[in-house]
Design an enzyme around this catalytic site. Structure first.
Site, PDB file in Angstrom:
ATOM      1  CE  LYS A   1      -0.034   3.114   4.914  1.00 36.18           C
ATOM      2  NZ  LYS A   1       0.060   3.218   6.361  1.00 36.18           N
TER       3      LYS A   1
ATOM      4  CD  GLU B   1      -2.679   5.344   7.045  1.00 36.04           C
ATOM      5  OE1 GLU B   1      -2.721   5.371   5.799  1.00 36.04           O
ATOM      6  OE2 GLU B   1      -1.717   4.870   7.677  1.00 36.04           O
TER       7      GLU B   1
ATOM      8  CG  HIS C   1      -5.660   1.696   5.531  1.00 39.44           C
ATOM      9  ND1 HIS C   1      -5.176   2.653   6.403  1.00 39.44           N
ATOM     10  CD2 HIS C   1      -4.651   0.830   5.315  1.00 39.44           C
ATOM     11  CE1 HIS C   1      -3.922   2.379   6.681  1.00 39.44           C
ATOM     12  NE2 HIS C   1      -3.572   1.266   6.037  1.00 39.44           N
TER      13      HIS C   1
ATOM     14  N   GLY D   1       2.868   2.258  10.967  1.00 41.42           N
ATOM     15  CA  GLY D   1       3.797   3.375  10.806  1.00 41.42           C
ATOM     16  C   GLY D   1       4.542   3.759  12.076  1.00 41.42           C
TER      17      GLY D   1
ATOM     18  CB  SER E   1       5.727  -1.719  12.151  1.00 39.64           C
ATOM     19  OG  SER E   1       5.269  -0.399  12.399  1.00 39.64           O
TER      20      SER E   1
ATOM     21  CG  ASN F   1      -1.710   1.212   1.439  1.00 39.93           C
ATOM     22  OD1 ASN F   1      -1.787   2.050   0.535  1.00 39.93           O
ATOM     23  ND2 ASN F   1      -2.325   1.350   2.606  1.00 39.93           N
TER      24      ASN F   1
HETATM   25  P1  13P Z   1       3.379   0.379   7.798  1.00 38.61           P
HETATM   26  O1  13P Z   1       3.875  -0.909   7.184  1.00 38.61           O
HETATM   27  O2  13P Z   1       4.102   1.584   7.285  1.00 38.61           O
HETATM   28  O3  13P Z   1       3.303   0.288   9.288  1.00 38.61           O
HETATM   29  O4  13P Z   1       1.862   0.573   7.280  1.00 38.61           O
HETATM   30  C1  13P Z   1       0.996  -0.486   7.345  1.00 38.61           C
HETATM   31  C2  13P Z   1      -0.227  -0.134   6.595  1.00 38.61           C
HETATM   32  O5  13P Z   1      -0.979   0.747   6.984  1.00 38.61           O
HETATM   33  C3  13P Z   1      -0.496  -0.850   5.336  1.00 38.61           C
HETATM   34  O6  13P Z   1      -1.794  -0.625   4.894  1.00 38.61           O
END
Ligand code: 13P
Length: 271
Positions: free
Chosen positions: A36, A122, A120, A198, A233, A34
């Site tokens: 983002k 976010e 997701h 993250g 992570s 992803n």
């Molecule tokens: P990270 O791997 O950066 O922690 O993000 C995970 C994520 O939100 C994947 O959709």
């Protein structure tokens, strides 16, 4: 340094092996990148050349990349002769109409997307997507022939209060109530604890396995068929340990999907 009491120390190897996949090779592993809101034409091209050179499909895992909307067509063209599959990061629940700025599932299908991330954390938090909207997006994605990757996961507060399974159950039940469970044979689930996304703080194998097992049990008749990814992570150094667990069928990656070496190392760990 402060360490919350619910974060146990890393388990000994023996404990991890106890949890590991015994003879369960039924579900094909899946790694989803992803991106983002990252990338540009030049960076995407460089990243994809490195990834496609390192992943030619001889391996026993599926790999999906979900770029931002403006780059779907660029990524689609670069992946054209590659086994890597195109996906998207979100979708609207309506098929067309006066929804400025939105993108429908049929548009994603038109661009050869096969997967779409739904719910997701976010988007649940920053775009205030409700459980009900997530359920409607899930249904819209399936109607257009896309495979939804339904994300669920608890906040740090839910984890500290010990109500994380209630949160996950509520998020899953909203979709079950809308679509029924039978359609989950054409879906993927992802457990992404908000506190691990993250932050560099991955769930321990025990924490992840507990929730994955719980989610699997909620699926009823399809429980052994549906792939359940872990996200939060995941890096090359911890992927192997997570992938060894019986109920983890791959990973949903954020940061690690933007680095070709890291991404390829995780894809290879998933085979
Ligand atoms: P990270 O791997 O950066 O922690 O993000 C995970 C994520 O939100 C994947 O959709």
């Amino acid at each position: 340094m402060f360490k919350p009491s619910w974060l146990p120390l890393a388990p000994a190897l023996g404990e991890v092996l106890l949890l590991s996949k015994a003879s369960n090779a039924k579900r094909r592993q899946l790694v989803v990148g992803n991106w983002k809101m990252n990338g540009n034409l030049r960076e995407n091209a460089d990243l994809l050349v490195a990834i496609t050179n390192g992943w030619q499909g001889e391996h026993g895992a599926d790999v999906v990349i979900c770029p931002p909307f403006p780059y779907l067509n660029q990524v689609r063209e670069i992946l054209h002769n590659s086994p890597i599959i195109l996906g998207a990061q979100t979708v609207h629940d309506q098929d067309k109409g006066a929804f400025t700025g939105e993108v429908s599932a049929s548009m994603l299908a038109d661009l050869d997307c096969k997967f779409v991330i739904i719910g997701h954390n976010e988007r649940r938090r920053m775009q205030h997507e409700s459980d009900q909207q997530v359920a409607e997006k899930f249904a819209a994605a399936q109607k257009a022939g896309l495979t939804p990757i339904l994300c669920v996961g608890e906040s740090l507060q839910d984890r500290e209060q010990g109500i994380y399974l209630e949160t996950i159950s509520r998020q899953l039940n909203a979709v079950f109530a809308h679509t029924g469970k039978d359609v989950f044979d054409k879906a993927v689930l992802a457990y992404e604890p908000v506190w691990a996304v993250g932050t560099g703080k991955t769930a321990t194998p025990e924490q992840a396995e507990e929730v994955h097992k719980f989610m699997r049990a909620q699926l009823g008749a399809l429980s052994e068929k549906v792939r359940i990814l872990y996200g939060g992570s995941v890096k090359a150094h911890n992927a192997q340990q997570l992938f060894a667990l019986a109920d983890i069928d791959g990973a949903l990656l954020g940061g690690a999907s933007l680095d070709a070496n890291e991404f390829l190392a995780i894809c290879k760990a998933a085979e």
